[in-house]
Design an enzyme around this catalytic site. Sequence first.
Site, PDB file in Angstrom:
ATOM      1  N   VAL A   1       1.471   7.068   0.590  1.00 15.06           N
ATOM      2  CA  VAL A   1       0.605   6.092   1.346  1.00 15.06           C
ATOM      3  C   VAL A   1      -0.592   5.925   0.669  1.00 15.06           C
ATOM      4  O   VAL A   1      -1.401   7.156   0.559  1.00 15.06           O
ATOM      5  CB  VAL A   1       0.615   6.428   2.825  1.00 15.06           C
ATOM      6  CG1 VAL A   1       0.057   5.175   3.563  1.00 15.06           C
ATOM      7  CG2 VAL A   1       2.052   6.804   3.278  1.00 15.06           C
ATOM      8  N   CYS A   2      -1.026   4.863   0.297  1.00 18.72           N
ATOM      9  CA  CYS A   2      -2.526   4.530   0.052  1.00 18.72           C
ATOM     10  C   CYS A   2      -3.262   3.929   0.997  1.00 18.72           C
ATOM     11  O   CYS A   2      -3.333   2.800   1.170  1.00 18.72           O
ATOM     12  CB  CYS A   2      -2.292   3.721  -1.536  1.00 18.72           C
ATOM     13  SG  CYS A   2      -4.039   3.492  -1.887  1.00 18.72           S
ATOM     14  N   ILE A   3      -4.157   4.998   1.644  1.00 17.17           N
ATOM     15  CA  ILE A   3      -4.805   4.478   2.594  1.00 17.17           C
ATOM     16  C   ILE A   3      -6.244   5.383   2.908  1.00 17.17           C
ATOM     17  O   ILE A   3      -6.094   6.450   2.396  1.00 17.17           O
ATOM     18  CB  ILE A   3      -3.923   4.439   4.021  1.00 17.17           C
ATOM     19  CG1 ILE A   3      -4.630   4.354   5.352  1.00 17.17           C
ATOM     20  CG2 ILE A   3      -3.454   6.091   3.909  1.00 17.17           C
ATOM     21  CD1 ILE A   3      -3.809   4.010   6.589  1.00 17.17           C
TER      22      ILE A   3
ATOM     23  N   ASN B   1       0.746  -1.103   0.197  1.00 16.60           N
ATOM     24  CA  ASN B   1      -0.125  -0.200   0.068  1.00 16.60           C
ATOM     25  C   ASN B   1       1.022   1.155  -0.075  1.00 16.60           C
ATOM     26  O   ASN B   1       0.244   2.424   0.182  1.00 16.60           O
ATOM     27  CB  ASN B   1      -0.883   0.029   1.372  1.00 16.60           C
ATOM     28  CG  ASN B   1      -1.858  -1.208   1.304  1.00 16.60           C
ATOM     29  OD1 ASN B   1      -1.693  -2.001   2.096  1.00 16.60           O
ATOM     30  ND2 ASN B   1      -2.546  -1.525   0.226  1.00 16.60           N
TER      31      ASN B   1
END
Lengths: 165, 442
Positions: free
Chosen positions: A88-90, A81
């Site tokens: 950051v992919c969140i 992620n």
Amino acid sequence: MAGSALKRLMAEYKQLTVNPPEGIIAGPVNEENFFEWEALITGPEGTCFEGGVFQTELKFPTDYPLNPPKMRFKTEMFHPNIYADGRVCISILHAPGDDPMGYESSAERWSPVQSVEKILLSVISMLAEPNDESGANVDASKMWRDDREKFYRIAGELVRKSLSL
Amino acid sequence: MAVEIAQLFSHRRLGDSKTAVLLALYFPIGLILAVLRLFIGLHVFIIACILPVQVPFRRVLLRTLYTVLGFIVYPSNLQHRNQNVKVIVANHVSVLDHVIIGLIFPSVVPNVWSLPPFLNWALGYTNMGASQGRQVFLDAVRKHCQHNTRPVLAFPEGAMTNGKAGLLKFSTWAFALERDVQPITVTISRPLINMKAEVLGSSLWQDLLWFLFVPFTVYRVKVLPVEKRSDFENADEFSRGVQQIMANEMRLTPTPFTSADKAEYVKKLGVQPPRERSTQRPQVRQTTNAPSRSSGESPRSSGESPLDRMIKQVQEVMPNIPRHIIKHDLETTNSVDATIFNILENETAIPIPAEEVPGTSTGPATPLSTPQSLPHNTFCVTSQGNDSSSSTLLTPSPASTKFAADKFGSSSKERQMSLQDRKAALLANARKRFTEKSQVEN
């Protein structure tokens, strides 16, 4: 607008200084610009990132907390992620409006009641439990699924690097 | 043409002034009726619990008893019901929709709320692990569909509407389960006394008590033909298609608003005096929150005092600070800025939430802390955001790695020094532990 952002950031900074969560330190890189922070995150116990200290940067918009900050790992990372450039992919970093994954997770989206602390805790959870469905790093996702051993090895190496050992 | 979010919900329990007069006349009767029905309702509840679902006369018996309780149900187009279709989707107009539909089609309602187990059971929900993330939940529901004859009933809107203007955007989980779904439309009306079944900001118990109070509530449940997902559609497109079909059937407009938008709208109403409400464009995402507002408090409380407004302004900046502390300080300073300054400066005023164990990340009150917005929204959490599942992984190690400063310095320089020191200490500690650990391993 920036005034209330500053106040809020100050309040959060104070909170994080006096009562920080386990293994987290966060604050402005330089107080001349309160909208750029650096945060140190310790890899969660019992995971392949255990013991590592990862450097991240947070850039806040002037209308914070209406909009979420942008977060990037400065330490080299290999994680399903986290993009190659460290972004950051969140879900908590996405405003409820922009919706790449289907709106059901809107409960975890950014809203002004979230905070830097919650973002950092979410990132720690993310380190502990990668979500290989939304792959920001396809190679890492694949390895996490198919070759866990190798993934752990790479993560262990990154932990060592993060401590400059 | 576009429906505004305000039109989707009832803002007041009473429809109009005529109803108010009728209500005044009816009130004593209603009160007696409500008390009587409360006791009858208790028995109905017990009967419903004791009798197994398969008993044929159960439905007849329950339906009679529900009529006594004031629920009149008119099913129509039952010929469309296909027993092989295991997923029923319906629009959501009242807290008892699932009970009413359950009378006609015994079904299972997956629990997407975080309710205590007893309430969960009493209200007839089935826990399918929604709290453990979307995948676990979907797998559990799929499994149920394969092994069980009772269909799954879903309310993809995720929140109630007044059923007069539009349908909320459907959540996709119910459409990702199987290829076929059976849409059902539910309309609700209360003849004689036009009291709304759902009102923004009303609690579950309030809604239930009004049900017992009014003479009766008429439910019209209409079965629509089974919809089949084509090979080219994904769950999202399919859900939109079904939303359109149901909306057409009910002569409503499908809207892009989600249950989260509703929750936000409720919150927004809570911080705005009523007179401004009509002029405000609801689509504009107003993000002012009053997170520490107690859940019981009506979000529609009108006539905000200047003090309340100031408290809210301070809370926007510092959601962690309890209201009474802010209020106390504002009463002396009478200035938002001065109070923020005081709270930042005055250590003792902030009850640093010691109970707020790091890792549980409770933080400031979650946006979903009001009861009416709790259901459905908390559903389907992505793994990284999920507090409950991930917090277990974050258990603090015995060698604590908490690097707190004794105090928050008053000058910028002091703070910077402290920050640098703590960073260095964290890193040094991590290095030490790492080397110790690798030595043990070797």
